[in-house]
Design an enzyme around this catalytic site. Structure first.
Site, PDB file in Angstrom:
ATOM      1  CB  VAL A  42      27.822  45.685  53.020  1.00 21.97           C
ATOM      2  CG1 VAL A  42      27.874  45.617  51.509  1.00 21.97           C
ATOM      3  CG2 VAL A  42      29.169  46.022  53.624  1.00 21.97           C
ATOM      4  CB  SER A  52      41.641  37.269  52.924  1.00 20.71           C
ATOM      5  OG  SER A  52      43.031  37.550  52.811  1.00 20.71           O
ATOM      6  CE1 TYR A  85      40.974  42.484  54.554  1.00 18.27           C
ATOM      7  CE2 TYR A  85      42.651  40.775  54.687  1.00 18.27           C
ATOM      8  CZ  TYR A  85      41.665  41.427  53.981  1.00 18.27           C
ATOM      9  OH  TYR A  85      41.362  41.029  52.693  1.00 18.27           O
ATOM     10  CB  ALA A 117      39.976  38.995  63.745  1.00 14.20           C
ATOM     11  CB  SER A 118      37.199  40.880  59.621  1.00 17.95           C
ATOM     12  OG  SER A 118      38.133  41.092  58.574  1.00 17.95           O
ATOM     13  CE  LYS A 119      38.188  40.011  53.769  1.00 18.33           C
ATOM     14  NZ  LYS A 119      37.036  40.040  52.855  1.00 18.33           N
ATOM     15  CB  ILE A 163      43.811  40.015  44.016  1.00 18.99           C
ATOM     16  CG1 ILE A 163      43.669  38.566  44.534  1.00 18.99           C
ATOM     17  CG2 ILE A 163      43.200  40.157  42.633  1.00 18.99           C
ATOM     18  CD1 ILE A 163      44.389  37.522  43.706  1.00 18.99           C
TER      19      ILE A 163
END
Length: 260
Positions: free
Chosen positions: A61, A139, A152, A154-156, A185
């Site tokens: 991606v 998230s 993580y 920061a990215s979400k 999940i």
């Protein structure tokens, strides 16, 4: 009639976890699903029933040119791209002083830049048809901080705000964009994280108000709603699906009151 009859959906991260659950549910609801994932999945066509042209492409991606080729081929073949789900993602990180620059770049590139590139790949087609539903997978860690979650989170968090901007910029062209924020999940990604921190699973479980971790199919249900006509007046929103994890803190009082 099925809720997504004759619609064309492009799903990144479609070979496992939430992306695969969305691919299955969308196909069951009548959509043709074009999946994208870096990992191969030999039995994907068996799992994604009702094919009618559904296909899985092995693509990274972070490769914007490859995503654009797939989007263009999909539009040429089917005449439209009605739905995009950006479910591709990785988890990694730590406190800032412990995060290597290469780790930061990998997490942000896949989770945030990969979302941007997927949207960029489909947006001109959606603009030309003056319709489309874009569903980003963020998230709960993109709306609340978590210990050791710098890269993580920061990215979400970026995914959440990018989704709002897409809703603002393209709403008058009939394009909706909403973010789903899953909680914890049961996916391969979660299993990888929990394998190294078994006590973390138990502690997190205490804060989930429904008393259990979620299933990918429960996120797919929310993604079905956002893609369907039932959500036709919903855009720029962040839909949290987390079993009550972010509702507030638990301190054992319900146990004292006998409410368990």
């Amino acid at each position: 009639m099925s809720r997504l009859e004759n619609r064309i959906a492009l799903i990144t991260g479609a070979a496992s976890g939430i992306g695969l659950a969305c691919a299955r549910r969308y196909a069951d609801e009548g959509a043709t699903v074009i999946g994208v994932d870096l990992q191969p999945a030999a039995d994907w066509h068996r799992q994604v029933a009702g094919n009618r042209g559904s296909a899985l492409h092995q693509v990274d991606v972070t490769d914007g040119a490859a995503l654009k080729r797939i989007a263009d081929d999909t539009a040429d073949r089917f005449g439209a791209i009605d739905i995009l789900i950006t479910a591709a993602g990785v988890g990694d990180g730590g406190p800032v002083n412990m995060v290597d620059e290469a780790v930061w770049d990998r997490v942000v590139d896949i989770n945030l830049k990969g979302t941007f590139l997927a949207i960029k790949a489909v947006i001109e087609q959606m603009m030309s048809q003056r319709s489309g539903s874009i569903i980003t997978v963020a998230s709960v860690e993109g709306i609340n901080g978590t210990e050791g979650g710098s890269a993580y989170n920061a990215s979400k968090g970026g995914v959440v705000l990018l989704s709002k901007n897409v809703a603002i910029d393209y709403g008058r062209l009939g394009i909706r964009c909403n973010a789903i924020c899953p909680g914890f999940i049961e996916t391969p990604l979660l299993e990888d994280v929990m394998a190294s921190m078994p006590d973390f699973r138990a502690d997190i479980g205490k804060q989930i108000k429904l008393g259990r971790f979620g299933k990918p199919e429960e996120i797919a249900g929310a993604a079905l709603f956002l893609a369907s006509d039932d959500a036709s007046y919903m855009t720029g929103q962040t839909l949290v699906v987390d079993g009550g994890y972010t509702a507030g803190h638990s301190h054992g009082i319900v146990e004292l009151l006998g409410l368990v």
